[in-house]
Design a protein around this motif. Sequence first.
Motif, PDB file in Angstrom:
ATOM      1  N   GLY A  58       0.867  -1.165   0.000  1.00  0.00           N
ATOM      2  CA  GLY A  58       0.000   0.000   0.000  1.00  0.00           C
ATOM      3  C   GLY A  58       0.902   1.212   0.000  1.00  0.00           C
ATOM      4  O   GLY A  58       2.083   1.107   0.362  1.00  0.00           O
ATOM      5  N   VAL A  59       0.388   2.361  -0.402  1.00  0.00           N
ATOM      6  CA  VAL A  59       1.200   3.577  -0.461  1.00  0.00           C
ATOM      7  C   VAL A  59       0.552   4.655   0.396  1.00  0.00           C
ATOM      8  O   VAL A  59      -0.633   4.953   0.240  1.00  0.00           O
ATOM      9  N   LEU A  60       1.345   5.230   1.298  1.00  0.00           N
ATOM     10  CA  LEU A  60       0.878   6.315   2.152  1.00  0.00           C
ATOM     11  C   LEU A  60       1.584   7.609   1.743  1.00  0.00           C
ATOM     12  O   LEU A  60       2.812   7.707   1.816  1.00  0.00           O
ATOM     13  N   ILE A  61       0.802   8.579   1.301  1.00  0.00           N
ATOM     14  CA  ILE A  61       1.314   9.894   0.928  1.00  0.00           C
ATOM     15  C   ILE A  61       0.949  10.876   2.037  1.00  0.00           C
ATOM     16  O   ILE A  61      -0.229  11.078   2.330  1.00  0.00           O
ATOM     17  N   CYS A  62       1.953  11.476   2.663  1.00  0.00           N
ATOM     18  CA  CYS A  62       1.725  12.409   3.766  1.00  0.00           C
ATOM     19  C   CYS A  62       1.986  13.835   3.291  1.00  0.00           C
ATOM     20  O   CYS A  62       3.070  14.131   2.768  1.00  0.00           O
ATOM     21  N   PHE A 157       9.873  14.695  26.375  1.00  0.00           N
ATOM     22  CA  PHE A 157       8.553  14.283  25.885  1.00  0.00           C
ATOM     23  C   PHE A 157       8.524  14.321  24.361  1.00  0.00           C
ATOM     24  O   PHE A 157       8.027  13.391  23.712  1.00  0.00           O
ATOM     25  N   TRP A 158       9.056  15.402  23.774  1.00  0.00           N
ATOM     26  CA  TRP A 158       9.034  15.533  22.321  1.00  0.00           C
ATOM     27  C   TRP A 158      10.016  14.571  21.671  1.00  0.00           C
ATOM     28  O   TRP A 158       9.720  14.006  20.598  1.00  0.00           O
ATOM     29  N   GLU A 159      11.149  14.341  22.307  1.00  0.00           N
ATOM     30  CA  GLU A 159      12.091  13.345  21.784  1.00  0.00           C
ATOM     31  C   GLU A 159      11.431  11.970  21.740  1.00  0.00           C
ATOM     32  O   GLU A 159      11.614  11.202  20.791  1.00  0.00           O
ATOM     33  N   ASN A 160      10.654  11.654  22.770  1.00  0.00           N
ATOM     34  CA  ASN A 160       9.945  10.370  22.792  1.00  0.00           C
ATOM     35  C   ASN A 160       8.948  10.286  21.640  1.00  0.00           C
ATOM     36  O   ASN A 160       8.797   9.226  21.018  1.00  0.00           O
ATOM     37  N   ARG A 161       8.269  11.387  21.356  1.00  0.00           N
ATOM     38  CA  ARG A 161       7.288  11.379  20.261  1.00  0.00           C
ATOM     39  C   ARG A 161       7.971  11.161  18.909  1.00  0.00           C
ATOM     40  O   ARG A 161       7.452  10.436  18.068  1.00  0.00           O
ATOM     41  N   PHE A 162       9.101  11.793  18.698  1.00  0.00           N
ATOM     42  CA  PHE A 162       9.826  11.570  17.445  1.00  0.00           C
ATOM     43  C   PHE A 162      10.205  10.091  17.318  1.00  0.00           C
ATOM     44  O   PHE A 162      10.086   9.497  16.242  1.00  0.00           O
ATOM     45  N   GLU A 163      10.656   9.507  18.407  1.00  0.00           N
ATOM     46  CA  GLU A 163      11.018   8.094  18.395  1.00  0.00           C
ATOM     47  C   GLU A 163       9.793   7.221  18.125  1.00  0.00           C
ATOM     48  O   GLU A 163       9.858   6.255  17.351  1.00  0.00           O
ATOM     49  N   GLN A 164       8.659   7.566  18.724  1.00  0.00           N
ATOM     50  CA  GLN A 164       7.434   6.796  18.507  1.00  0.00           C
ATOM     51  C   GLN A 164       6.983   6.877  17.049  1.00  0.00           C
ATOM     52  O   GLN A 164       6.555   5.877  16.459  1.00  0.00           O
ATOM     53  N   ILE A 165       7.074   8.059  16.465  1.00  0.00           N
ATOM     54  CA  ILE A 165       6.679   8.223  15.066  1.00  0.00           C
ATOM     55  C   ILE A 165       7.609   7.438  14.153  1.00  0.00           C
ATOM     56  O   ILE A 165       7.162   6.767  13.214  1.00  0.00           O
ATOM     57  N   ASN A 166       8.909   7.492  14.429  1.00  0.00           N
ATOM     58  CA  ASN A 166       9.854   6.708  13.626  1.00  0.00           C
ATOM     59  C   ASN A 166       9.567   5.218  13.746  1.00  0.00           C
ATOM     60  O   ASN A 166       9.628   4.475  12.755  1.00  0.00           O
ATOM     61  N   ASN A 167       9.236   4.770  14.950  1.00  0.00           N
ATOM     62  CA  ASN A 167       8.919   3.347  15.143  1.00  0.00           C
ATOM     63  C   ASN A 167       7.627   2.962  14.421  1.00  0.00           C
ATOM     64  O   ASN A 167       7.522   1.877  13.847  1.00  0.00           O
ATOM     65  N   PHE A 168       6.630   3.847  14.483  1.00  0.00           N
ATOM     66  CA  PHE A 168       5.360   3.631  13.778  1.00  0.00           C
ATOM     67  C   PHE A 168       5.615   3.463  12.283  1.00  0.00           C
ATOM     68  O   PHE A 168       5.126   2.515  11.643  1.00  0.00           O
ATOM     69  N   GLU A 169       6.390   4.355  11.700  1.00  0.00           N
ATOM     70  CA  GLU A 169       6.653   4.296  10.265  1.00  0.00           C
ATOM     71  C   GLU A 169       7.526   3.101   9.907  1.00  0.00           C
ATOM     72  O   GLU A 169       7.339   2.478   8.852  1.00  0.00           O
ATOM     73  N   LYS A 170       8.465   2.768  10.772  1.00  0.00           N
ATOM     74  CA  LYS A 170       9.297   1.579  10.527  1.00  0.00           C
ATOM     75  C   LYS A 170       8.431   0.322  10.522  1.00  0.00           C
ATOM     76  O   LYS A 170       8.574  -0.552   9.656  1.00  0.00           O
ATOM     77  N   HIS A 171       7.522   0.238  11.476  1.00  0.00           N
ATOM     78  CA  HIS A 171       6.641  -0.923  11.582  1.00  0.00           C
ATOM     79  C   HIS A 171       5.788  -1.102  10.333  1.00  0.00           C
ATOM     80  O   HIS A 171       5.711  -2.195   9.770  1.00  0.00           O
ATOM     81  N   ILE A 172       5.160  -0.015   9.864  1.00  0.00           N
ATOM     82  CA  ILE A 172       4.244  -0.184   8.738  1.00  0.00           C
ATOM     83  C   ILE A 172       4.992  -0.382   7.416  1.00  0.00           C
ATOM     84  O   ILE A 172       4.493  -1.074   6.528  1.00  0.00           O
ATOM     85  N   THR A 173       6.193   0.187   7.291  1.00  0.00           N
ATOM     86  CA  THR A 173       6.949  -0.063   6.058  1.00  0.00           C
ATOM     87  C   THR A 173       7.442  -1.500   6.006  1.00  0.00           C
ATOM     88  O   THR A 173       7.474  -2.111   4.932  1.00  0.00           O
ATOM     89  N   GLN A 174       7.793  -2.056   7.149  1.00  0.00           N
ATOM     90  CA  GLN A 174       8.229  -3.452   7.183  1.00  0.00           C
ATOM     91  C   GLN A 174       7.080  -4.405   6.869  1.00  0.00           C
ATOM     92  O   GLN A 174       7.316  -5.566   6.537  1.00  0.00           O
ATOM     93  N   ASN A 175       5.862  -3.892   6.950  1.00  0.00           N
ATOM     94  CA  ASN A 175       4.689  -4.717   6.656  1.00  0.00           C
ATOM     95  C   ASN A 175       4.002  -4.306   5.353  1.00  0.00           C
ATOM     96  O   ASN A 175       2.824  -4.596   5.150  1.00  0.00           O
ATOM     97  N   GLY A 176       4.754  -3.634   4.465  1.00  0.00           N
ATOM     98  CA  GLY A 176       4.259  -3.435   3.111  1.00  0.00           C
ATOM     99  C   GLY A 176       3.701  -2.073   2.761  1.00  0.00           C
ATOM    100  O   GLY A 176       3.136  -1.910   1.677  1.00  0.00           O
ATOM    101  N   THR A 177       3.838  -1.081   3.653  1.00  0.00           N
ATOM    102  CA  THR A 177       3.361   0.263   3.336  1.00  0.00           C
ATOM    103  C   THR A 177       4.525   1.129   2.872  1.00  0.00           C
ATOM    104  O   THR A 177       5.511   1.288   3.600  1.00  0.00           O
ATOM    105  N   ILE A 178       4.424   1.667   1.688  1.00  0.00           N
ATOM    106  CA  ILE A 178       5.415   2.602   1.156  1.00  0.00           C
ATOM    107  C   ILE A 178       5.022   4.003   1.625  1.00  0.00           C
ATOM    108  O   ILE A 178       3.878   4.416   1.447  1.00  0.00           O
TER     109      ILE A 178
END
Length: 291
Positions: A58-62, A157-178
């Motif tokens: 799938g493709v996610l355009i942000c 707090f904001w550093e944690n959010r950046f890390e969470q967002i990076n992890n979120f995007e890493k997770h979905i790209t590893q499962n087929g989302t471009i």
Amino acid sequence: MAVFNPDDFKITKSFQLKDFPTELDNDLKDKAKEILLDEVQKPLSEWQDVMYAHNRYGVLICLQGMDTSGKDSLIREVFKEFNPRGVLVHSFKTPNSTELEHDYLWRHYLALPEKGKFAVFNRTHYENVLVTRVHPEYILNENLPGIEKVEDITPQFWENRFEQINNFEKHITQNGTIILKFFFYMSKEEQRKRLLRRLEEAEHHWKFSPGDLKERERWDDYMNYYEEAINKTSKPNAPWFIIPADDKEMARYMVGKIIWEEMQKYTDVKEPELDEKVKANFAEFKKQLEG
């Protein structure tokens, strides 16, 4: 023909926004830019059809940018050749009461594209490290443990959010989302002109909100937070592109062209081969239908 190198606008290392233009230097007429966009629209829509049959990605355009930066019209123009069932647009507004009962990424998980489809996030999960940086009081609506007042929101707090967002995007790209992410970089002067147009032209009155002027007062804060967010979250699996947005027609072409070129990197996307046993019986199937 307008020539630009997408890699020049792709963030692969630390950068500063001031080093990017808000408008490309070119002498093309608007009609010529529209023709250039037309040249990528059709093959891109055809590629989506093949991707649908392939059923692996799938493709996610942000899309992110200040008010009036042209996100809505770009969505309309870039994706108008797509099968309507092949692209879904989500415009994320202020979280509602149900969404606030979950973590801030929950509603974005729900809107991710199915395999074979495009999803466009018009404003994205990055609002949670942009608008909330400018207005940290919004965080209090999330009822987070240990956050009782604005003063409890630390830099960590904001550093944690950046890390969470990076992890979120890493997770979905590893499962087929471009993932492709675009920041529409416009000048403050161009925004002033576009806001004035909303006031002066009756058909655009509905677009105007006094809140736009209030947010405009925090322009420098927004630019600083955009720069930081992009620097900390542009990764090979989910890159950011800076799009000069003062020229809407050129911005549309750039986004269409970048998406098309990025999709060509996925050389495994092909229509599936029909089962040989089925192919061997084509003549019989045809005979049945003709009979």
